[in-house]
Design a protein around this motif. Sequence first.
Motif, PDB file in Angstrom:
ATOM      1  N   ASN A  44       0.801  -1.236   0.000  1.00 11.68           N
ATOM      2  CA  ASN A  44       0.000   0.000   0.000  1.00 11.68           C
ATOM      3  C   ASN A  44       0.831   1.282   0.000  1.00 11.68           C
ATOM      4  OD1 ASN A  44      -2.821  -0.963   0.267  1.00 11.68           O
ATOM      5  ND2 ASN A  44      -1.988  -1.922   2.113  1.00 11.68           N
ATOM      6  N   LYS A  47       1.162   3.884  -2.915  1.00 10.85           N
ATOM      7  CA  LYS A  47      -0.046   4.361  -3.602  1.00 10.85           C
ATOM      8  C   LYS A  47      -0.214   5.864  -3.346  1.00 10.85           C
ATOM      9  CE  LYS A  47      -2.231  -0.149  -3.401  1.00 10.85           C
ATOM     10  NZ  LYS A  47      -3.048  -1.046  -2.584  1.00 10.85           N
ATOM     11  N   HIS A  80       4.303   0.382  -7.294  1.00 10.20           N
ATOM     12  CA  HIS A  80       2.859   0.117  -7.358  1.00 10.20           C
ATOM     13  C   HIS A  80       2.145   1.153  -6.503  1.00 10.20           C
ATOM     14  CE1 HIS A  80      -0.782  -2.367  -7.544  1.00 10.20           C
ATOM     15  NE2 HIS A  80      -0.910  -2.193  -6.253  1.00 10.20           N
ATOM     16  N   TRP A  84      -4.715   5.107 -10.203  1.00 11.24           N
ATOM     17  CA  TRP A  84      -5.663   4.077  -9.760  1.00 11.24           C
ATOM     18  C   TRP A  84      -6.882   4.802  -9.190  1.00 11.24           C
ATOM     19  CZ3 TRP A  84      -5.354   0.728  -4.727  1.00 11.24           C
ATOM     20  CH2 TRP A  84      -6.213  -0.387  -4.846  1.00 11.24           C
ATOM     21  N   GLN A  87      -7.652   4.501  -3.170  1.00  9.19           N
ATOM     22  CA  GLN A  87      -6.552   5.000  -2.337  1.00  9.19           C
ATOM     23  C   GLN A  87      -5.890   6.239  -2.953  1.00  9.19           C
ATOM     24  OE1 GLN A  87      -5.127   0.619  -1.563  1.00  9.19           O
ATOM     25  NE2 GLN A  87      -4.391   1.813   0.189  1.00  9.19           N
ATOM     26  N   ASN A 133      -3.404   1.270 -13.067  1.00  9.89           N
ATOM     27  CA  ASN A 133      -3.969   0.108 -12.383  1.00  9.89           C
ATOM     28  C   ASN A 133      -5.486   0.114 -12.568  1.00  9.89           C
ATOM     29  OD1 ASN A 133      -3.575  -2.198 -10.717  1.00  9.89           O
ATOM     30  ND2 ASN A 133      -4.106  -1.043  -8.862  1.00  9.89           N
ATOM     31  N   GLU A 134      -6.002  -0.930 -13.165  1.00 10.53           N
ATOM     32  CA  GLU A 134      -7.449  -1.178 -13.198  1.00 10.53           C
ATOM     33  C   GLU A 134      -8.269  -0.069 -13.847  1.00 10.53           C
ATOM     34  OE1 GLU A 134      -8.492  -1.921  -9.085  1.00 10.53           O
ATOM     35  OE2 GLU A 134      -7.301  -3.739  -9.003  1.00 10.53           O
ATOM     36  N   ASN A 178      -1.524  -2.721 -15.260  1.00 10.52           N
ATOM     37  CA  ASN A 178      -1.808  -3.774 -14.283  1.00 10.52           C
ATOM     38  C   ASN A 178      -3.315  -3.870 -14.018  1.00 10.52           C
ATOM     39  OD1 ASN A 178      -0.572  -5.594 -12.241  1.00 10.52           O
ATOM     40  ND2 ASN A 178      -1.507  -4.224 -10.732  1.00 10.52           N
ATOM     41  N   GLN A 211      -2.894  -9.518 -12.360  1.00  7.74           N
ATOM     42  CA  GLN A 211      -2.789  -9.520 -10.892  1.00  7.74           C
ATOM     43  C   GLN A 211      -2.752 -10.934 -10.320  1.00  7.74           C
ATOM     44  OE1 GLN A 211      -5.774  -6.939  -9.200  1.00  7.74           O
ATOM     45  NE2 GLN A 211      -4.826  -5.088 -10.015  1.00  7.74           N
ATOM     46  N   HIS A 213      -5.391 -12.668  -8.534  1.00  4.61           N
ATOM     47  CA  HIS A 213      -6.139 -12.984  -7.298  1.00  4.61           C
ATOM     48  C   HIS A 213      -7.090 -14.127  -7.645  1.00  4.61           C
ATOM     49  CE1 HIS A 213      -4.464  -9.579  -5.226  1.00  4.61           C
ATOM     50  NE2 HIS A 213      -4.845  -8.767  -6.191  1.00  4.61           N
ATOM     51  N   GLU A 242       0.168 -10.003  -8.416  1.00  9.55           N
ATOM     52  CA  GLU A 242      -0.485  -9.997  -7.091  1.00  9.55           C
ATOM     53  C   GLU A 242      -1.097 -11.362  -6.799  1.00  9.55           C
ATOM     54  OE1 GLU A 242      -3.250  -6.697  -6.706  1.00  9.55           O
ATOM     55  OE2 GLU A 242      -1.986  -5.391  -7.919  1.00  9.55           O
ATOM     56  N   TRP A 294       1.094 -12.109  -3.344  1.00 10.67           N
ATOM     57  CA  TRP A 294       0.553 -10.908  -2.687  1.00 10.67           C
ATOM     58  C   TRP A 294       0.578 -11.033  -1.159  1.00 10.67           C
ATOM     59  CZ3 TRP A 294       1.037  -6.532  -4.693  1.00 10.67           C
ATOM     60  CH2 TRP A 294       0.321  -5.420  -4.236  1.00 10.67           C
ATOM     61  N   TRP A 302      -4.929  -9.600   2.613  1.00 14.04           N
ATOM     62  CA  TRP A 302      -6.128  -8.764   2.423  1.00 14.04           C
ATOM     63  C   TRP A 302      -7.375  -9.635   2.264  1.00 14.04           C
ATOM     64  CZ3 TRP A 302      -8.877  -7.387  -2.412  1.00 14.04           C
ATOM     65  CH2 TRP A 302      -8.606  -8.273  -3.450  1.00 14.04           C
TER      66      TRP A 302
HETATM   67  C1  GLA Z   1      -5.748  -4.395  -6.053  1.00 13.26           C
HETATM   68  C2  GLA Z   1      -4.564  -3.466  -6.011  1.00 13.26           C
HETATM   69  C3  GLA Z   1      -3.597  -3.868  -4.935  1.00 13.26           C
HETATM   70  C4  GLA Z   1      -4.307  -4.202  -3.654  1.00 13.26           C
HETATM   71  C5  GLA Z   1      -5.305  -5.251  -3.899  1.00 13.26           C
HETATM   72  C6  GLA Z   1      -5.865  -5.657  -2.573  1.00 13.26           C
HETATM   73  O1  GLA Z   1      -5.441  -5.587  -6.660  1.00 13.26           O
HETATM   74  O2  GLA Z   1      -3.854  -3.412  -7.216  1.00 13.26           O
HETATM   75  O3  GLA Z   1      -2.734  -2.836  -4.686  1.00 13.26           O
HETATM   76  O4  GLA Z   1      -4.930  -3.071  -3.102  1.00 13.26           O
HETATM   77  O5  GLA Z   1      -6.259  -4.719  -4.794  1.00 13.26           O
HETATM   78  O6  GLA Z   1      -4.830  -5.916  -1.631  1.00 13.26           O
END
Ligand code: GLA
Length: 340
Positions: A44, A47, A80, A84, A87, A133-134, A178, A211, A213, A242, A294, A302
């Motif tokens: 984090n 950011k 990173h 975004w 945050q 990012n995203e 990303n 990422q 996840h 991630e 991650w 998280w």
């Molecule tokens: C997204 C962001 C990361 C993080 C995750 C949750 O994937 O890119 O930085 O905040 O969410 O941990």
Amino acid sequence: MNCGLKDAWKHTFRVGTAVGGAVLEHKEADEIITRHFSSITPENTLKFGPIHPEENRWDWKEMDSIAGYARQKGVVLRGHTLVWHNQTPSWLFRSGSGDEPVSKNQLFKRLEDHIAALTERYNDVVYAWDVLNEVIDVEKGDNGFRLSSWYKIGGREIYEFAFKCMRQASPTAKLFYNDYNIEEGEKMEATVRFLSELLDSGIPVQGVGIQGHWYYNFPPEETLRTSIERYSALGLDVEFTEVDISAYEFNDRRDKADYYTSIPEQILRQQAQRYKELFLIAANYPAVKNITIWGIADNHTWLDNFPVAGRKNWPLLFDETYQAKEVVSTLIETGLNLSD
Ligand code: GLA
């Protein structure tokens, strides 16, 4: 065996982990990083909101300590992230102290100043930046772009500007797009389109961060292969930025009484299989340069709070007491065998 993940796979890609500043103070975490990881992503700290909470105030302390740690250990950082929708500090999109939105020009200028300050301080250790990012949203977006404040004020131009500006400020770092869920379906198609358009217009994007996840029974091998092939066909580096493998499927919203109290054996085996497949498949493609997990150990993830708040999860390679799961030695042996 003393060899860690990073050495077992060094002929193919870097193996990384995400950290928060406090994590580095734990002896066990430090030992794991030292042995297994050759790249670090601040989870984090870097950011926009955490590091630049007010227009004229920067919070360098935690990031300086992560960068100092990286320099001391001789590992590299993934930067990173810059642009975004989450945050971000509230001042960023407001003009002065008023409630008026910031002008487009002013937003460009703020981004430029932000980039200048970060690169001046960390260029020596950051080898890759997640510049965007995203920003893609194929469901609710406008022309496929997420309706964030960045987009509403800066339009698509701010995305192109972010890459160009970062290139000037950091001539050698690799510049990444990303995102999550970009390994398949409509979102992958939209991402491939966006990246091709950027490349066609000469925008300096060099890599895509998938990422990762995921969960114990996803993704299938074919999905991994196809996504790596689609992105590397554009000439881009591919990094899994991630990765965590949840014990629950994403849409699993079972009753609280049925939450696992520890990770079931069967799920642990499937999780190990997903990790092993990922590493093995990635090793077939020279475009893959980094697999970042991650988090270090299951005591800090998280996923304990996402997508269900307060539901314990065990998605990482090390357990809650920092012990390596069995998959770690499997991965080390697999990597070493491949390098023979
Ligand atoms: C997204 C962001 C990361 C993080 C995750 C949750 O994937 O890119 O930085 O905040 O969410 O941990």
